[in-house]
Design a protein around this motif. Structure first.
Motif, PDB file in Angstrom:
ATOM      1  N   PRO A 141     -12.993   4.461  -5.456  1.00  0.00           N
ATOM      2  CA  PRO A 141     -12.158   5.533  -6.010  1.00  0.00           C
ATOM      3  C   PRO A 141     -13.023   6.646  -6.598  1.00  0.00           C
ATOM      4  O   PRO A 141     -14.158   6.410  -7.009  1.00  0.00           O
ATOM      5  CB  PRO A 141     -11.354   4.829  -7.108  1.00  0.00           C
ATOM      6  N   ARG A 144     -11.947  -7.003  -1.662  1.00  0.00           N
ATOM      7  CA  ARG A 144     -12.032  -5.806  -2.502  1.00  0.00           C
ATOM      8  C   ARG A 144     -12.998  -4.776  -1.907  1.00  0.00           C
ATOM      9  O   ARG A 144     -12.742  -3.574  -1.951  1.00  0.00           O
ATOM     10  CB  ARG A 144     -12.472  -6.217  -3.907  1.00  0.00           C
ATOM     11  N   LEU A 156     -11.948  -1.745   0.397  1.00  0.00           N
ATOM     12  CA  LEU A 156     -11.347  -0.519  -0.130  1.00  0.00           C
ATOM     13  C   LEU A 156     -12.411   0.546  -0.329  1.00  0.00           C
ATOM     14  O   LEU A 156     -13.535   0.241  -0.724  1.00  0.00           O
ATOM     15  CB  LEU A 156     -10.683  -0.785  -1.486  1.00  0.00           C
ATOM     16  N   THR A 187       0.838  -1.199   0.000  1.00  0.00           N
ATOM     17  CA  THR A 187       0.000   0.000   0.000  1.00  0.00           C
ATOM     18  C   THR A 187       0.874   1.251   0.000  1.00  0.00           C
ATOM     19  O   THR A 187       2.062   1.201   0.311  1.00  0.00           O
ATOM     20  CB  THR A 187      -0.937   0.025   1.226  1.00  0.00           C
ATOM     21  N   ASP A 213      -7.156  -3.043 -10.613  1.00  0.00           N
ATOM     22  CA  ASP A 213      -8.251  -3.028 -11.590  1.00  0.00           C
ATOM     23  C   ASP A 213      -7.745  -2.852 -13.017  1.00  0.00           C
ATOM     24  O   ASP A 213      -8.443  -3.163 -13.975  1.00  0.00           O
ATOM     25  CB  ASP A 213      -9.244  -1.914 -11.262  1.00  0.00           C
ATOM     26  N   GLU A 233     -10.123   7.951 -11.091  1.00  0.00           N
ATOM     27  CA  GLU A 233      -9.104   7.315 -10.259  1.00  0.00           C
ATOM     28  C   GLU A 233      -9.310   5.808 -10.345  1.00  0.00           C
ATOM     29  O   GLU A 233     -10.442   5.337 -10.450  1.00  0.00           O
ATOM     30  CB  GLU A 233      -9.218   7.751  -8.791  1.00  0.00           C
ATOM     31  N   TYR A 234      -8.192   5.072 -10.297  1.00  0.00           N
ATOM     32  CA  TYR A 234      -8.270   3.622 -10.471  1.00  0.00           C
ATOM     33  C   TYR A 234      -7.294   2.948  -9.532  1.00  0.00           C
ATOM     34  O   TYR A 234      -6.201   3.460  -9.282  1.00  0.00           O
ATOM     35  CB  TYR A 234      -7.913   3.230 -11.919  1.00  0.00           C
ATOM     36  N   TYR A 235      -7.687   1.794  -9.035  1.00  0.00           N
ATOM     37  CA  TYR A 235      -6.743   0.956  -8.305  1.00  0.00           C
ATOM     38  C   TYR A 235      -5.918   0.193  -9.328  1.00  0.00           C
ATOM     39  O   TYR A 235      -6.447  -0.276 -10.346  1.00  0.00           O
ATOM     40  CB  TYR A 235      -7.485  -0.022  -7.388  1.00  0.00           C
ATOM     41  N   TRP A 236      -4.621   0.080  -9.073  1.00  0.00           N
ATOM     42  CA  TRP A 236      -3.743  -0.640  -9.994  1.00  0.00           C
ATOM     43  C   TRP A 236      -4.287  -2.034 -10.276  1.00  0.00           C
ATOM     44  O   TRP A 236      -4.257  -2.506 -11.413  1.00  0.00           O
ATOM     45  CB  TRP A 236      -2.342  -0.741  -9.416  1.00  0.00           C
TER      46      TRP A 236
END
Length: 169
Positions: free
Chosen positions: A94, A88, A91, A28, A103, A98-101
């Motif tokens: 976002p 998941r 979290l 993280t 995803d 914005e994106y989580y890696w």
């Protein structure tokens, strides 16, 4: 539960002290954010079990954590090498654009002419910006993740990222 419901956020890398605390290598950013999630699902040798996080802190480049029912050094040593997974849904959502890696990994990448460039294998953090590592067979492309510049559209539902990128580059 499908593995896509889990995210790997770190790994138990060692023991800390004699009271059962573990050293954690956190994925993280910042590293201590891993302490915001409980329970952890620990996976080692295809076995999983859930543990409650009682507390922890940053310790240099690592994080140390106190886990429920892990009370001595031997019990902590048993956990070494375990992947730390969270669900998941733990979290926060976002914001728009914005994106989580996690995803982005596995998405098909194509340029605006429709030429397929490969799939996102992983991402790199460079300081200036993040970089998509796109793999197509033996070809590896490094594409800066700059929205409205090289990254034109991210379609998570469609599984596609559209980029402004020359396939020969």
């Amino acid at each position: 539960m499908p593995t896509s419901d889990y995210l790997n956020v770190g790994q138990v890398s060692g023991v800390f002290g004699v009271k059962g605390w573990v050293k954690v290598y956190s994925f993280t950013d910042p590293r201590e954010n891993i302490l915001q999630y409980s329970p952890w699902i620990l996976r080692k040798n295809n076995q999983i079990h859930e543990v409650k996080l009682l507390g922890g802190r940053r310790q240099g480049s690592l994080v140390v954590a106190n886990l429920q029912d892990i009370n001595d050094r031997d019990a902590a040593a048993e956990l070494m090498g375990s992947d730390i997974l969270i669900l998941r849904q733990q979290l926060p959502k976002p914001d728009a654009d914005e994106y989580y890696w996690a995803d982005l990994i596995g998405l098909e990448v194509q340029n605006q002419e429709g030429c397929k460039l490969g799939k996102v294998d992983h991402l790199l953090e460079t300081g200036a910006n993040d970089v998509l590592v796109v793999v197509d067979g033996d070809i590896e492309r490094l594409i800066p993740f700059l929205q409205q510049s090289t990254i034109l559209k991210v379609d998570l539902d469609g599984g596609v990222i559209v980029v402004d990128w020359d396939p020969d580059f």
